[in-house]
Structures are given as structure tokens and as C-alpha cells.
Enzyme design. Structure first.
Site, PDB file in Angstrom:
ATOM      1  N   SER A  99       1.801 -18.042   3.916  1.00  0.00           N
ATOM      2  CA  SER A  99       0.580 -18.580   4.852  1.00  0.00           C
ATOM      3  C   SER A  99       0.506 -17.588   5.985  1.00  0.00           C
ATOM      4  O   SER A  99       0.442 -16.392   6.041  1.00  0.00           O
ATOM      5  CB  SER A  99       0.848 -19.903   5.062  1.00  0.00           C
ATOM      6  OG  SER A  99      -0.113 -20.511   6.004  1.00  0.00           O
ATOM      7  N   ASP A 240      -6.263 -17.978   7.422  1.00  0.00           N
ATOM      8  CA  ASP A 240      -4.722 -17.492   7.232  1.00  0.00           C
ATOM      9  C   ASP A 240      -4.506 -16.578   6.203  1.00  0.00           C
ATOM     10  O   ASP A 240      -5.455 -16.247   5.568  1.00  0.00           O
ATOM     11  CB  ASP A 240      -3.909 -18.803   7.575  1.00  0.00           C
ATOM     12  CG  ASP A 240      -4.096 -19.597   6.331  1.00  0.00           C
ATOM     13  OD1 ASP A 240      -5.042 -19.669   5.660  1.00  0.00           O
ATOM     14  OD2 ASP A 240      -2.854 -20.413   6.022  1.00  0.00           O
ATOM     15  N   ASP A 244      -6.308 -21.051   2.991  1.00  0.00           N
ATOM     16  CA  ASP A 244      -6.513 -22.394   3.142  1.00  0.00           C
ATOM     17  C   ASP A 244      -6.638 -23.067   4.473  1.00  0.00           C
ATOM     18  O   ASP A 244      -6.743 -24.138   4.705  1.00  0.00           O
ATOM     19  CB  ASP A 244      -5.127 -23.178   2.430  1.00  0.00           C
ATOM     20  CG  ASP A 244      -3.814 -23.020   3.166  1.00  0.00           C
ATOM     21  OD1 ASP A 244      -3.875 -22.411   4.087  1.00  0.00           O
ATOM     22  OD2 ASP A 244      -2.923 -23.887   2.829  1.00  0.00           O
TER      23      ASP A 244
END
Length: 474
Positions: A99, A240, A244
Site C-alpha cells: 500500500s 496510494d 484503494d
């Protein structure tokens, strides 16, 4: 390796090879033993642009193939795109991504055929991995041949997002897309251009850049402010690393808070029940006609609360996190079409919701944001903050009211406190300060609310200084 607020995380060097094969094997065995999948079923694998992600995804593919699964390679796609394809195909998924955290770390997000795993699944997978380790069984780490399904996965997600708004809904807007190293960078341009926006691509990078949409760095803000000055953008958008979490900056280059984007999306979807963590703005309850349920931080908790709402008979149920990632638990009808539930974080709907609102009202994003009259909020983090130090600080603050009062004495007096996730304190002057260790990285986070922007920033800086000072004095 450790499960945090969203998936398994660890150092990239540790996750490559045996560790990724171990957890992929544990996941596969869990699916087989619980009847959630059978040998011969399809499992999808996607990944972000980190240097370590191709090797880790190859290790996972080899391990799953050895268990008898058919593995489809979905390539570099956003996590919500992979999850949507999994739901449509009734296939389990693995997304190899860290992420927003630095490139020396990585992770794996796991999805059952019916959606994102929950905390009980995490515990079962962890136990399965421990049992494999105890048995000393050999693991298959070598890459396996996979069918390429990246184009199919991308197209499905593109079609979902180009059915949300009327044709030409973003005409008249000039939007910069900060591409950096997000897997959503090309889809963002395709979707926004589909609706008639003028698009300029910015800052594409072949090396991984960790963009945290919940605590946008000063360097990123400076970039965006320079770009809006040069190009006269109405907005800059980004995400990111795994696409998401949304990042939307207004016409001045100032990032809009993720919980504001979630609120706008809730109104756009005409939600009746909204689930959001305690870290989201305290003004959410008064800003819509929906019921609000508060949870701990992390998509598993939001999903669990959404499921409880659905089980209680609620419809039009959605959730969002303070980072702006939006989840839907029920079908919604938008633009005359049914939008199927996607109970995992998605960044596209929040972006499209606020951009279409700006286009329809012919107002700058800063004006749109101010119209919601939410309390001023800010958040930041201390990176590379030892987990042991975070734990010790939280133990100290929770040990007694005297400890908490002493810690906060230079900042303000305690009125009330909440211990749902971290420690959230309402001060006597009405300000809010919330201390919370990250669930998936060596970071200490601080969230604040105050009556003005300057007061919020002062409170944030004071809170971070108190954390630093306490850690240095240990």
C-alpha cells in the site's frame, strides 16, 4: 510477518521466498479445508509496482499451483479491480502490495471468493502457517506458469467506473493526475477522460514512491501546489500504491481530507447506513441523513459492522475509512444502473463523486469542501517509530488518569476519553486529539480536530512533539 489493519505486512527481504510461499500455502489450505474453494478452482494474483512484488507474487503462484489451483496473473492492477474480478469470477485473490508504506516493506492482501478476509480468517491462516512451519514440510517457491488476465481485470473495473456518471459529467474541468508509482495511474486517466475532463499526466515514476493519502507529505503538497500554479488545474488526483485510497487536491493544491471524500460519496450514493472508524471526522453524523456506525480502524472492522447492518435489515449500506477508501455492502442504483456491492476499499467512487459535484455546481473544490462545515481536522505520523515504544506509550497513557493528564498538561485538560482504537481524548476547549499506533507499520499516528485550521495544526504539532519527547526521555 504480521497481519495489520489491512493484510499481511513485513520487510520485503523477509517476505520474498519461503515466507510468501508459506502464507500462500496456508491460505490455500485454509480455503480447501473450509470448503471455500476446491482443487482446480481459480485464484487471482495482482501486485503493485514495488521491486519486490513480482518475486513475491511468483512465489505465491508456485505455492498455490502446487496445491492444485489454477492461478491467473492479473498484473499491476488496483486492489479494488482485482477484488471486483474475484467477486465476478467467484475466485479467491491475493494482492501483493504494501500500500502506502516504504518500498523496503511489502505485504499480501487476501480475498476469499466472496470477498476480503476477516479477523477470524487471519487467525486461521496464521495458525495454518504455524502448523506448516512446525511440521517442517517443504514448500514450493518456484514460479508457476500463469494465464495473463490483466486486460480482462482492467476492463471490468473500467466499465464499472464509466457507468457511474452521465456522459460528459466532468466536461469543463482541468485535472492533473499525479501518476507516481500507483497501479491506478493509467485507469485514472482513462476514466476521467471518458467523462470529458481535460487531463494532464504528472510525475510518473519507475521507482516506487510511498504516497500516504491520510498523511500527505510536505513534499507531495509542494509538488501539487507548484503544478496547480503552473497549469491552473481545478483539481489534482492520485492514489496510494495499490489504488484503494483516493487523494484529491483542490485548485490551490491543498489535499482534501479522506473522510470528507467519504462523506461526499455517501451523499452521492444516497446511503442510508454509513460505517466509518473513530478516526473519521466527528462532524460526519450531522452532515447527512444517514445513520452512522463507528468502528476500530481497518477495513475488516468496517466490513464486519456493514455486515451487521445488513443482517439487521438495513439497505443502502456503505462504509469509508478516514483515508477516503470506500466500501459498499449492498447494491446501489446510480445513473439508472445497478452498482454491485464491492466490500473492499475503492478510491474511484469518492473521486468521481466530488469532481462531478464541482462540475455540476460550477464551484471550486475549496468552496465545495467548506460548504460541509466540518470541524477542522489534521493527521500525521512519526515514521520509523519502534513498535515497542508505541506499545509502552499507550500502556502508560492507559494506566491512569493522572498519567494521561500529565502527558497532555502542556496541551490541555481532559474532558472525556475513548479507548475504542488507540486513545481518543476530547479536551475541555472542545479540541480532540487521538493517539494510535499503526496496525501495519512501525509508525505512531496522531489525529486532531479543532475550531480552526491553525488551531488544528498547532494541536497536531503539539501532540507529535509530546510523543517525541516522551520517547526520548525513556
Amino acid at each position: 510477518m504480521k497481519f495489520g489493519t489491512s493484510g499481511l505486512r513485513g520487510l520485503s527481504v523477509d517476505l520474498k521466498g519461503r515466507a510468501s510461499a508459506l502464507y500462500a500455502t496456508a491460505f490455500g489450505k485454509y480455503l480447501l479445508e473450509t470448503g471455500k474453494a476446491r482443487a482446480g478452482d481459480i485464484i487471482l494474483i495482482g501486485r503493485d509496482f514495488r521491486d519486490s512484488s513480482p518475486e513475491i507474487s511468483a512465489n505465491c503462484a508456485g505455492a498455490l499451483t502446487a496445491l492444485g489451483f489454477r492461478v491467473f496473473d492479473c498484473g499491476n492492477v488496483p486492489t479494488p479491480a482485482l477484488a471486483l474480478y474475484g467477486l465476478e469470477s467467484k475466485a479467491a485473490c491475493l494482492m501483493v502490495t504494501g500500500s502506502h508504506i516504504p518500498a523496503d516493506r511489502n505485504g499480501i492482501k487476501f480475498y476469499r471468493p466472496d470477498g476480503e478476509i476477516d479477523k477470524s480468517d487471519e487467525a486461521a491462516i496464521t495458525a495454518q502457517a504455524a502448523e506448516i512451519e512446525r511440521s517442517g514440510k517443504a514448500l514450493v517457491e518456484a514460479p508457476a506458469k500463469m494465464e495473463d488476465h490483466e486486460a480482462i481485470c482492467r476492463q471490468l473495473f473500467f466499465e464499472r467506473n464509466t457507468a457511474l456518471l452521465p456522459q460528459g459529467a466532468l466536461s469543463g474541468l482541468k485535472i492533473g493526475v499525479y501518476q507516481h508509482s500507483t497501479v491506478a495511474r493509467d485507469l485514472l486517466i482513462d476514466v476521467l477522460a471518458h467523462y470529458g475532463a481535460e487531463i494532464i499526466a504528472l510525475g510518473r515514476s519507475e521507482s516506487f514512491i510511498p504516497v500516504d493519502t491520510e498523511a500527505v507529505s510536505d513534499e507531495t503538497i509542494a509538488l501539487m501546489r507548484r503544478w496547480v500554479s503552473e497549469h491552473k488545474f481545478d483539481a489534482i488526483v492520485s492514489t496510494d500504491g495499490d489504488g484503494d485510497r483516493p487523494l484529491v487536491a483542490d485548485e490551490t493544491g491543498t489535499p482534501l481530507r479522506g473522510d470528507l471524500l467519504g462523506l461526499v460519496a455517501a451523499n452521492f450514493l444516497r446511503a442510508r447506513t454509513v460505517v466509518t472508524p473513530v478516526t473519521s471526522n466527528s462532524g460526519i453524523e450531522a452532515a447527512g441523513t444517514f445513520a452512522v456506525r463507528r468502528t476500530r480502524v481497518g477495513s475488516p472492522f468496517v466490513i464486519s459492522s456493514m455486515e451487521e447492518a445488513v443482517a439487521a435489515g438495513d439497505d443502502h449500506v456503505m462504509g469509508f475509512e478516514a483515508n477516503g477508501g470506500l466500501l459498499t455492502a449492498t447494491t446501489f442504483e446510480i445513473n439508472g444502473r445497478k452498482l454491485r456491492a464491492l466490500p473492499t476499499r475503492d478510491c474511484f467512487i469518492p473521486m468521481l463523486a466530488i469532481l462531478s459535484l464541482a462540475a455540476a455546481r460550477r464551484q471550486p473544490l475549496s468552496v465545495i469542501a467548506a460548504s460541509y462545515k466540518l470541524p477542522f481536522a489534521a493527521a500525521d505520523r512519526l515514521e520509523n517509530f519502534p513498535v515497542e515504544t508505541s506499545a509502552a506509550l499507550m500502556e502508560y497513557l492507559r494506566a491512569s488518569d493522572e498519567n494521561l493528564a500529565s502527558f497532555l498538561q502542556p496541551i490541555g485538560a481532559v474532558a472525556t476519553k475513548s479507548d475504542i482504537d488507540g486513545l481518543r481524548v476530547t479536551l475541555r476547549d472542545g479540541g480532540i486529539i487521538h493517539f494510535r499506533p499503526s496496525g501495519n507499520a512501525p509508525e505512531m499516528r496522531c489525529y486532531v480536530e479543532a475550531a480552526s485550521e491553525s488551531a488544528a495544526l498547532d494541536l497536531l504539532h503539539s501532540g507529535l512533539d509530546r510523543i517525541r519527547g516522551w520517547a526520548a526521555a525513556r
